[in-house]
Design an enzyme around this catalytic site. Sequence first.
Site, mmCIF file in Angstrom:
data_model
loop_
_atom_site.group_PDB
_atom_site.id
_atom_site.type_symbol
_atom_site.label_atom_id
_atom_site.label_comp_id
_atom_site.label_asym_id
_atom_site.label_seq_id
_atom_site.Cartn_x
_atom_site.Cartn_y
_atom_site.Cartn_z
ATOM 1 N N HIS A 176 0.832 -1.205 0.000
ATOM 2 C CA HIS A 176 0.000 0.000 0.000
ATOM 3 C C HIS A 176 0.875 1.268 0.000
ATOM 4 O O HIS A 176 0.629 2.196 -0.777
ATOM 5 C CB HIS A 176 -0.906 -0.060 1.237
ATOM 6 C CG HIS A 176 -1.811 1.100 1.437
ATOM 7 N ND1 HIS A 176 -3.185 0.993 1.341
ATOM 8 C CD2 HIS A 176 -1.564 2.401 1.754
ATOM 9 C CE1 HIS A 176 -3.728 2.187 1.568
ATOM 10 N NE2 HIS A 176 -2.777 3.041 1.834
ATOM 11 N N GLU A 177 1.901 1.285 0.853
ATOM 12 C CA GLU A 177 2.748 2.487 0.963
ATOM 13 C C GLU A 177 3.627 2.668 -0.278
ATOM 14 O O GLU A 177 3.850 3.791 -0.727
ATOM 15 C CB GLU A 177 3.608 2.426 2.237
ATOM 16 C CG GLU A 177 2.834 2.325 3.543
ATOM 17 C CD GLU A 177 1.709 3.345 3.680
ATOM 18 O OE1 GLU A 177 1.835 4.458 3.168
ATOM 19 O OE2 GLU A 177 0.680 3.000 4.290
ATOM 20 N N HIS A 180 1.533 4.262 -2.865
ATOM 21 C CA HIS A 180 1.361 5.697 -2.635
ATOM 22 C C HIS A 180 2.456 6.505 -3.333
ATOM 23 O O HIS A 180 2.188 7.513 -3.983
ATOM 24 C CB HIS A 180 1.461 6.019 -1.136
ATOM 25 C CG HIS A 180 0.141 6.086 -0.431
ATOM 26 N ND1 HIS A 180 -0.852 6.949 -0.805
ATOM 27 C CD2 HIS A 180 -0.328 5.417 0.645
ATOM 28 C CE1 HIS A 180 -1.899 6.795 0.011
ATOM 29 N NE2 HIS A 180 -1.601 5.866 0.901
HETATM 30 ZN ZN ZN Z 1 -2.808 5.051 2.296
#
Ligand code: ZN
Length: 215
Positions: A176-177, A180
């Site tokens: 997820h990071e 980003h």
């Molecule tokens: Zn996030």
Amino acid sequence: MTQQAEQQQAGREAESPDVFLDDVTDAEAREQAARERGTVRPITVVGNPVLHRECRDVTEFDDGLRKLVDDMFASQRAAEGVGLAANQIGVDLKVFVYDCPDDDGARHVGAVCNPVLEELPADRRQLDDGNEGCLSVPGAYMSLARPDFAVVSGRDLDGNPVRVQGTGYFARCLQHETDHLHGRLYIDRLSKRERKDVMQQMAENTPRYETVPND
Ligand code: ZN
């Protein structure tokens, strides 16, 4: 050799270390020290351009970077997050922090610059369809299938190569990071209908932390 060629050369020599980062030892003390040095900053939300484009590579491993990371730990704690990317506090740089439990309940705390997800061997590509949420999409959750194991390589705050591996929720966090910092939110991985549902959830909830208003 030009400066640029030198940098490219340096990049090629930066091979991933064989040993994984120990981000479990003193996790509690390291997280506390970082967030106490840092300043809480408001969180950017979906629609803010800084979240929707690839961030710049970290090239200066200096005190400014350490200050940014401290602020990220402070902001992550204030918003009760398990991971935070720099563009979530409006900074266009490839660095994320995390404070996240794995499959065995071990608490992992660390920071990675210029992260790249490694390809998994076929036998480690087991999907987990757990719930996912994001501080930049406040108040919303949706199930999203992701591999339950992840390896990220990048740089530590001194510019040295690092590799981080995670299972369970921590594997989800690492993916997820990294997304980003490449300008991608988890909602970009959902179906049109699911994305609409998430945006509806977000509209119905007030964030419990300070956010940056979108113009
Ligand atoms: Zn996030």
